[in-house]
Design an enzyme around this catalytic site. Structure first.
Site, PDB file in Angstrom:
ATOM      1  N   TRP A 142     200.950  -4.799 -21.937  1.00 58.42           N
ATOM      2  CA  TRP A 142     201.902  -5.252 -22.946  1.00 58.42           C
ATOM      3  C   TRP A 142     201.250  -5.624 -24.268  1.00 58.42           C
ATOM      4  O   TRP A 142     201.926  -5.771 -25.275  1.00 58.42           O
ATOM      5  CB  TRP A 142     202.672  -6.479 -22.425  1.00 58.42           C
ATOM      6  CG  TRP A 142     201.740  -7.516 -21.853  1.00 58.42           C
ATOM      7  CD1 TRP A 142     201.380  -7.641 -20.543  1.00 58.42           C
ATOM      8  CD2 TRP A 142     200.979  -8.494 -22.577  1.00 58.42           C
ATOM      9  NE1 TRP A 142     200.442  -8.643 -20.407  1.00 58.42           N
ATOM     10  CE2 TRP A 142     200.182  -9.183 -21.645  1.00 58.42           C
ATOM     11  CE3 TRP A 142     200.898  -8.856 -23.924  1.00 58.42           C
ATOM     12  CZ2 TRP A 142     199.313 -10.203 -22.002  1.00 58.42           C
ATOM     13  CZ3 TRP A 142     200.028  -9.868 -24.292  1.00 58.42           C
ATOM     14  CH2 TRP A 142     199.247 -10.537 -23.330  1.00 58.42           C
ATOM     15  N   LYS A 166     204.224   4.391 -16.486  1.00 58.73           N
ATOM     16  CA  LYS A 166     204.891   3.114 -16.246  1.00 58.73           C
ATOM     17  C   LYS A 166     204.346   2.083 -17.234  1.00 58.73           C
ATOM     18  O   LYS A 166     203.170   1.738 -17.174  1.00 58.73           O
ATOM     19  CB  LYS A 166     204.620   2.619 -14.816  1.00 58.73           C
ATOM     20  CG  LYS A 166     205.431   1.380 -14.479  1.00 58.73           C
ATOM     21  CD  LYS A 166     204.744   0.447 -13.505  1.00 58.73           C
ATOM     22  CE  LYS A 166     203.795  -0.505 -14.162  1.00 58.73           C
ATOM     23  NZ  LYS A 166     204.386  -1.519 -15.044  1.00 58.73           N
ATOM     24  N   PRO A 167     205.186   1.586 -18.143  1.00 61.10           N
ATOM     25  CA  PRO A 167     204.701   0.588 -19.097  1.00 61.10           C
ATOM     26  C   PRO A 167     204.753  -0.810 -18.478  1.00 61.10           C
ATOM     27  O   PRO A 167     205.312  -0.999 -17.388  1.00 61.10           O
ATOM     28  CB  PRO A 167     205.718   0.692 -20.233  1.00 61.10           C
ATOM     29  CG  PRO A 167     206.997   1.047 -19.537  1.00 61.10           C
ATOM     30  CD  PRO A 167     206.629   1.886 -18.336  1.00 61.10           C
ATOM     31  N   GLU A 242     190.533   1.088 -18.157  1.00 65.52           N
ATOM     32  CA  GLU A 242     190.224   0.279 -19.346  1.00 65.52           C
ATOM     33  C   GLU A 242     190.601  -1.149 -18.983  1.00 65.52           C
ATOM     34  O   GLU A 242     191.786  -1.501 -18.945  1.00 65.52           O
ATOM     35  CB  GLU A 242     191.046   0.759 -20.546  1.00 65.52           C
ATOM     36  CG  GLU A 242     190.631   2.115 -21.070  1.00 65.52           C
ATOM     37  CD  GLU A 242     189.278   2.109 -21.756  1.00 65.52           C
ATOM     38  OE1 GLU A 242     188.767   1.021 -22.084  1.00 65.52           O
ATOM     39  OE2 GLU A 242     188.731   3.202 -21.947  1.00 65.52           O
ATOM     40  N   LEU A 243     189.611  -1.984 -18.694  1.00 65.45           N
ATOM     41  CA  LEU A 243     189.907  -3.283 -18.067  1.00 65.45           C
ATOM     42  C   LEU A 243     189.543  -4.453 -18.987  1.00 65.45           C
ATOM     43  O   LEU A 243     189.459  -4.309 -20.182  1.00 65.45           O
ATOM     44  CB  LEU A 243     189.190  -3.341 -16.719  1.00 65.45           C
ATOM     45  CG  LEU A 243     189.456  -2.111 -15.810  1.00 65.45           C
ATOM     46  CD1 LEU A 243     188.671  -2.193 -14.518  1.00 65.45           C
ATOM     47  CD2 LEU A 243     190.942  -1.942 -15.529  1.00 65.45           C
ATOM     48  N   CYS A 276     191.549  -7.117 -25.437  1.00 66.58           N
ATOM     49  CA  CYS A 276     190.416  -6.966 -24.519  1.00 66.58           C
ATOM     50  C   CYS A 276     189.095  -7.044 -25.261  1.00 66.58           C
ATOM     51  O   CYS A 276     188.083  -7.365 -24.673  1.00 66.58           O
ATOM     52  CB  CYS A 276     190.534  -5.647 -23.776  1.00 66.58           C
ATOM     53  SG  CYS A 276     190.871  -4.291 -24.889  1.00 66.58           S
TER      54      CYS A 276
HETATM   55  P1  NAP Z   1     197.799  -6.470 -15.733  1.00 65.71           P
HETATM   56  O1  NAP Z   1     198.466  -7.619 -15.139  1.00 65.71           O
HETATM   57  O2  NAP Z   1     196.670  -5.828 -14.989  1.00 65.71           O
HETATM   58  O3  NAP Z   1     198.945  -5.403 -16.057  1.00 65.71           O
HETATM   59  C1  NAP Z   1     198.670  -4.144 -16.645  1.00 65.71           C
HETATM   60  C2  NAP Z   1     199.667  -3.135 -16.128  1.00 65.71           C
HETATM   61  O4  NAP Z   1     199.488  -2.988 -14.719  1.00 65.71           O
HETATM   62  C3  NAP Z   1     201.130  -3.538 -16.323  1.00 65.71           C
HETATM   63  O5  NAP Z   1     201.893  -2.374 -16.550  1.00 65.71           O
HETATM   64  C4  NAP Z   1     201.476  -4.147 -14.981  1.00 65.71           C
HETATM   65  O6  NAP Z   1     202.853  -4.122 -14.679  1.00 65.71           O
HETATM   66  C5  NAP Z   1     200.698  -3.239 -14.055  1.00 65.71           C
HETATM   67  N1  NAP Z   1     200.420  -3.790 -12.738  1.00 65.71           N
HETATM   68  C6  NAP Z   1     200.201  -5.092 -12.389  1.00 65.71           C
HETATM   69  N2  NAP Z   1     199.965  -5.168 -11.045  1.00 65.71           N
HETATM   70  C7  NAP Z   1     200.046  -3.900 -10.556  1.00 65.71           C
HETATM   71  C8  NAP Z   1     199.899  -3.319  -9.265  1.00 65.71           C
HETATM   72  N3  NAP Z   1     199.599  -4.043  -8.191  1.00 65.71           N
HETATM   73  N4  NAP Z   1     200.057  -1.986  -9.141  1.00 65.71           N
HETATM   74  C9  NAP Z   1     200.336  -1.223 -10.217  1.00 65.71           C
HETATM   75  N5  NAP Z   1     200.471  -1.705 -11.460  1.00 65.71           N
HETATM   76  C10 NAP Z   1     200.313  -3.036 -11.641  1.00 65.71           C
HETATM   77  O7  NAP Z   1     197.183  -6.803 -17.160  1.00 65.71           O
HETATM   78  P2  NAP Z   1     197.946  -7.447 -18.385  1.00 65.71           P
HETATM   79  O8  NAP Z   1     197.956  -8.913 -18.209  1.00 65.71           O
HETATM   80  O9  NAP Z   1     199.203  -6.744 -18.681  1.00 65.71           O
HETATM   81  O10 NAP Z   1     196.949  -7.030 -19.558  1.00 65.71           O
HETATM   82  C11 NAP Z   1     195.897  -7.807 -19.944  1.00 65.71           C
HETATM   83  C12 NAP Z   1     194.583  -7.246 -19.433  1.00 65.71           C
HETATM   84  O11 NAP Z   1     194.414  -5.917 -19.927  1.00 65.71           O
HETATM   85  C13 NAP Z   1     193.410  -8.029 -19.960  1.00 65.71           C
HETATM   86  O12 NAP Z   1     192.459  -8.239 -18.948  1.00 65.71           O
HETATM   87  C14 NAP Z   1     192.845  -7.114 -21.042  1.00 65.71           C
HETATM   88  O13 NAP Z   1     191.498  -7.347 -21.318  1.00 65.71           O
HETATM   89  C15 NAP Z   1     193.122  -5.766 -20.483  1.00 65.71           C
HETATM   90  N6  NAP Z   1     193.156  -4.742 -21.532  1.00 65.71           N
HETATM   91  C16 NAP Z   1     192.137  -3.855 -21.583  1.00 65.71           C
HETATM   92  C17 NAP Z   1     192.110  -2.913 -22.580  1.00 65.71           C
HETATM   93  C18 NAP Z   1     190.987  -1.926 -22.644  1.00 65.71           C
HETATM   94  O14 NAP Z   1     191.145  -0.933 -23.338  1.00 65.71           O
HETATM   95  N7  NAP Z   1     189.882  -2.132 -21.961  1.00 65.71           N
HETATM   96  C19 NAP Z   1     193.134  -2.852 -23.526  1.00 65.71           C
HETATM   97  C20 NAP Z   1     194.171  -3.778 -23.446  1.00 65.71           C
HETATM   98  C21 NAP Z   1     194.166  -4.724 -22.419  1.00 65.71           C
HETATM   99  P3  NAP Z   1     203.779  -5.434 -14.943  1.00 65.71           P
HETATM  100  O15 NAP Z   1     203.765  -5.628 -16.409  1.00 65.71           O
HETATM  101  O16 NAP Z   1     205.112  -5.035 -14.432  1.00 65.71           O
HETATM  102  O17 NAP Z   1     203.135  -6.563 -14.203  1.00 65.71           O
END
Ligand code: NAP
Length: 473
Positions: A142, A166-167, A242-243, A276
């Site tokens: 998001w 899936k967003p 990308e974590l 990130c």
């Molecule tokens: P997240 O909780 O891992 O969610 C990311 C995506 O994964 C969302 O679409 C989420 O859906 C989905 N998701 C969550 N649990 C899942 C599961 N068990 N199976 C499949 N999909 C699942 O992360 P976030 O809080 O949205 O994003 C923040 C993180 O992203 C931070 O750690 C940040 O550093 C990292 N990030 C990394 C980069 C990069 O390029 N390295 C760029 C941006 C962000 P829902 O929204 O429905 O939960």
């Protein structure tokens, strides 16, 4: 949702909120698993024609999409500010960054070259060609709700792959707007499909186990990324991850402390720290600590939080209550262990801010390795300053993390800049530069920050297979 070129609904919907006010700003379909299957089936059916189209035909669609996204820049940015919270100016920049991936990879589609390789046998020739990996499943976060989509779809579509995406649950309206752009640009039916869901787990599982999906591309937290990579392993699906990050920002004493503090104040609070590549550990050499802190404190104290639609606000809301709780826990832990709180340090509730998820721009100094904030990704508006004595120490401290995404170095000494650049185990390093990102530059992390790269030449390789022909003549 957008499946096989059609906009479709579901039996259930879920609501989307403005994090600055809590107000409901829309609702989107909550896909059933059967509908997710339909999205995958559509991508499977569309693959032969799309991967068989010429690179010039695929590029033409991406170039039209780029132009449309730029035409809609303002309305997309306004939607992003309402749905995700970042100030409008930052949202405008994100839409431009997002459109850049469509243009860059539209161009790159035409440069998917093969090669011929000399053989040890005089009657043999080797020919290498690249071909699309196949159907791609994408999961996006998001915090950058438009650019994270185009950073995946741009190269995937350029390479000839088809996709189902899936967003994040918090930002499906931005995702829908991206697919409106693709639809209006003339993307053939089924080539890219959008499924919105309130529970990501079953979809994640399906993406990891469906035999027709050959590649999973994910941006999000390290915990979820590891889980998905494990689930995709039995079928040896290709994965790009990308974590999370825990970026060090190193300021050596030969740098201008005022300039460096200005840099930190700009990059740290971008997107309210929800990036990130946001600097999480700001290492400052002791000799310039005082002027650095004085400048940073005065700049941080002036940052005004509020609704991103008001141009006087430079800090938007955090995405939800859980994010506020996490940031506050890190700040309280640091203060209770002796960190100095210069400014901020609490949730903002006055002047109507209690309706949203606002946390004051915060500056801490005297942070040490015992504090949670030293180890854990912050994802909020907190600048944590740590003193250091020499180059060797700071490189060791900066590398002392499981993450390896971004790092920053401020120094006027070229040899030191290059030495430090080479010793830091991070994938993206800004040297006297706070924005080392571009569609043309490889973005990605080492260690537990991920696998693979997005953007640049490397970005399209992630969606290509290498195929060899050995010919006897
Ligand atoms: P997240 O909780 O891992 O969610 C990311 C995506 O994964 C969302 O679409 C989420 O859906 C989905 N998701 C969550 N649990 C899942 C599961 N068990 N199976 C499949 N999909 C699942 O992360 P976030 O809080 O949205 O994003 C923040 C993180 O992203 C931070 O750690 C940040 O550093 C990292 N990030 C990394 C980069 C990069 O390029 N390295 C760029 C941006 C962000 P829902 O929204 O429905 O939960």
């Amino acid at each position: 949702m957008y499946i096989n070129g059609e906009w479709c609904s579901s039996e259930k919907n879920f609501a989307v909120h403005n994090p600055a006010s809590g107000e409901v700003i829309g609702e989107v379909p909550d896909a059933s698993l059967e509908q997710v299957h339909q999205g995958i089936d559509a991508a499977v059916a569309a693959l032969p024609a799309w991967s068989g189209a010429t690179a010039y035909e695929r590029a033409a669609v991406l170039h039209r999409a780029h132009a449309l996204m730029m035409e809609r820049q303002k309305s997309l940015a306004e939607l992003m500010t309402r749905e995700q919270g970042k100030p409008l100016k930052a949202a405008m920049n994100e839409v431009k960054y997002a459109a850049d991936f469509l243009q860059w990879f539209g161009e790159e589609a035409k440069r998917v070259y093969g090669e011929t390789i000399p053989s040890a046998r005089s009657d043999q020739r080797f020919l290498v060609q690249k071909q699309a990996v196949g159907v791609v499943a994408a999961i996006t976060p998001w915090n950058y709700p438009i650019s994270m989509l185009t950073r995946k779809l741009g190269p995937a579509l350029a390479a000839g792959c088809t996709a189902v995406l899936k967003p994040a649950e918090a930002t499906p309206l931005c995702a829908r707007a991206v697919f409106e752009v693709l639809h209006d640009a003339g993307l053939p039916a089924g080539v890219a499909n959008l499924v919105t869901v309130s529970d990501p787990k079953p979809v994640g599982e399906l993406f990891c186990t469906h035999p027709e999906i050959r590649k999973l591309t994910f941006t999000g937290s390290t915990a979820v990324g590891k889980h998905l990579a494990q689930a995709a392993a039995p079928q040896l699906k290709r994965v790009s991850m990308e974590l999370g990050g825990h970026a060090p920002f190193i300021v050596f004493d030969d740098a201008d402390p005022v300039h460096a503090a200005k840099g930190v104040s700009l990059v740290k609070f971008l997107n309210t720290g929800q990036a990130c590549i946001s600097p999480n550990r700001i290492f400052v050499q002791r000799g310039i600590l005082e002027p650095f802190l004085a400048t940073l404190e005065s700049r941080v104290a002036k940052l005004q939080a509020g609704d991103g639609m008001d141009p006087t606000n430079s800090i938007g809301p955090l995405i939800n209550e859980a994010a506020i709780a996490k940031v506050d826990r890190q700040v309280q832990d640091a203060v209770s262990q002796g960190a100095t709180l210069h400014t901020g340090g609490s949730r903002l509730i006055d002047d109507g801010l209690d309706r949203g998820c606002f946390y004051a721009a915060t500056l801490l100094s005297g942070v040490n390795p015992q504090m949670v904030i030293y180890r854990e990704e912050t994802f909020g508006p907190v600048a944590a300053v740590i003193p250091f004595d020499n180059e060797q120490d700071v490189v060791a401290m900066a590398n002392d993390t499981d993450y390896g995404l971004a790092a920053y170095i401020y120094t006027q000494n070229l040899s030191r800049a290059l030495r430090t650049f080479e010793q830091l185990n991070f994938g993206i390093i800004g040297i006297n530069d706070i924005n080392p990102t571009s569609a043309a530059a490889p973005f990605g992390g080492m260690k537990e920050s991920g696998l693979g790269r997005e953007g640049a030449r490397e970005g399209i390789e992630e969606y290509l297979e290498t195929k060899l022909a050995g010919l006897s003549i």
